[in-house]
Design a protein around this motif. Sequence first.
Motif, mmCIF file in Angstrom:
data_model
loop_
_atom_site.group_PDB
_atom_site.id
_atom_site.type_symbol
_atom_site.label_atom_id
_atom_site.label_comp_id
_atom_site.label_asym_id
_atom_site.label_seq_id
_atom_site.Cartn_x
_atom_site.Cartn_y
_atom_site.Cartn_z
ATOM 1 N N PHE A 193 53.347 -0.687 29.453
ATOM 2 C CA PHE A 193 53.597 0.375 28.471
ATOM 3 C C PHE A 193 53.212 1.742 29.042
ATOM 4 C CE2 PHE A 193 53.503 -2.067 24.151
ATOM 5 C CZ PHE A 193 54.600 -2.808 24.562
ATOM 6 N N VAL A 194 52.090 1.779 29.762
ATOM 7 C CA VAL A 194 51.658 3.037 30.386
ATOM 8 C C VAL A 194 52.666 3.457 31.461
ATOM 9 C CG1 VAL A 194 49.871 4.127 31.799
ATOM 10 C CG2 VAL A 194 49.214 2.620 29.891
ATOM 11 N N LYS A 195 53.083 2.510 32.263
ATOM 12 C CA LYS A 195 54.041 2.797 33.340
ATOM 13 C C LYS A 195 55.375 3.290 32.782
ATOM 14 C CE LYS A 195 56.114 0.662 37.442
ATOM 15 N NZ LYS A 195 56.195 -0.594 38.260
ATOM 16 N N ALA A 196 55.789 2.718 31.641
ATOM 17 C CA ALA A 196 57.061 3.097 31.032
ATOM 18 C C ALA A 196 56.972 4.409 30.261
ATOM 19 C CB ALA A 196 57.539 1.989 30.096
ATOM 20 N N GLY A 197 55.739 4.913 30.071
ATOM 21 C CA GLY A 197 55.569 6.173 29.363
ATOM 22 C C GLY A 197 55.407 6.036 27.865
ATOM 23 N N TYR A 198 55.233 4.788 27.396
ATOM 24 C CA TYR A 198 55.010 4.584 25.961
ATOM 25 C C TYR A 198 53.597 5.008 25.565
ATOM 26 C CZ TYR A 198 58.994 1.382 26.578
ATOM 27 O OH TYR A 198 60.198 0.818 26.905
ATOM 28 N N LEU A 199 52.633 4.739 26.446
ATOM 29 C CA LEU A 199 51.235 5.080 26.232
ATOM 30 C C LEU A 199 50.743 5.929 27.391
ATOM 31 C CD1 LEU A 199 49.757 1.575 25.211
ATOM 32 C CD2 LEU A 199 50.490 3.401 23.662
ATOM 33 N N GLN A 200 49.725 6.735 27.099
ATOM 34 C CA GLN A 200 49.075 7.532 28.149
ATOM 35 C C GLN A 200 47.571 7.359 28.002
ATOM 36 O OE1 GLN A 200 50.382 11.610 28.386
ATOM 37 N NE2 GLN A 200 48.535 12.267 29.454
ATOM 38 N N LYS A 201 46.919 6.864 29.047
ATOM 39 C CA LYS A 201 45.480 6.598 28.969
ATOM 40 C C LYS A 201 44.690 7.846 29.303
ATOM 41 C CE LYS A 201 42.118 2.996 30.044
ATOM 42 N NZ LYS A 201 41.038 3.878 29.602
ATOM 43 N N ASP A 202 43.674 8.129 28.476
ATOM 44 C CA ASP A 202 42.748 9.221 28.764
ATOM 45 C C ASP A 202 41.368 8.814 28.277
ATOM 46 O OD1 ASP A 202 42.603 9.719 25.981
ATOM 47 O OD2 ASP A 202 44.191 11.218 26.063
ATOM 48 N N GLN A 203 40.440 9.766 28.206
ATOM 49 C CA GLN A 203 39.054 9.438 27.861
ATOM 50 C C GLN A 203 38.908 8.941 26.425
ATOM 51 O OE1 GLN A 203 36.832 12.999 28.772
ATOM 52 N NE2 GLN A 203 36.663 12.492 30.957
#
Length: 226
Positions: A193-203
């Motif tokens: 999901f992160v790779k596809a741009g659905y999610l973005q991980k941050d702090q």
Amino acid sequence: MEKIDDDDLKQQLMTQCHFESLFGPKLAQHAELLHFKTQEYIVENGIQPEYLFYLVKGKAKLYDSLANGKDTLIDFFTPPCFIGEMELLDAQSEPFSVQVIDDCYCLALPVRKYRSQLLSDPTFLQNVCIYLSHKNARNIKTASRNQGFTLSQRLAAFILLTAHNGYYNEKHTQVAEYLGVSYRHLLFVIADFVKAGYLQKDQRGYQIADQKALQRLAWEVNSSDN
């Protein structure tokens, strides 16, 4: 928890959810309007609730705190729905934790004061029976979804349900158990999901970066609830 002394707001919420129709004459008028902030507990594990709650706004999750310190995710509450009805019907029932995901507003009747009236109210008892039958059917559907849909579809629906202010922060171990998959498989799909741009991980956790994409994935899962 905060008691809201706003009769206009209380009446508005009662009208929206047809609260008075759930009870016999005049009983609904004794309800209090309570507000719970995110992360607060509506019901705490092992502690009998002081109210029969009716959730009219917000989201909450139900889980069990085990003796070994592990928390097991069981279910979710979205409005309109009862909370604490099992403990009202069976005073020996062991309460599970109900924790707020998004700020919740509940119409609430004090159990100690109105227990006997509630348990002798045929209108209320009929509505509780209907509610419990619907809840049981929903739990069966949840179990069947674990076999009928891909993890990507189910996780997308889960993220949309549990997100708060655009962020997803649930514990991976609990989510893996709830969705019936391995911890490793769950992390693999989240990474996708992160790779596809659905999610973005941050702090702060996982920010929902493409809600429409998640909604497209979750559409079939959510449609099965209707």
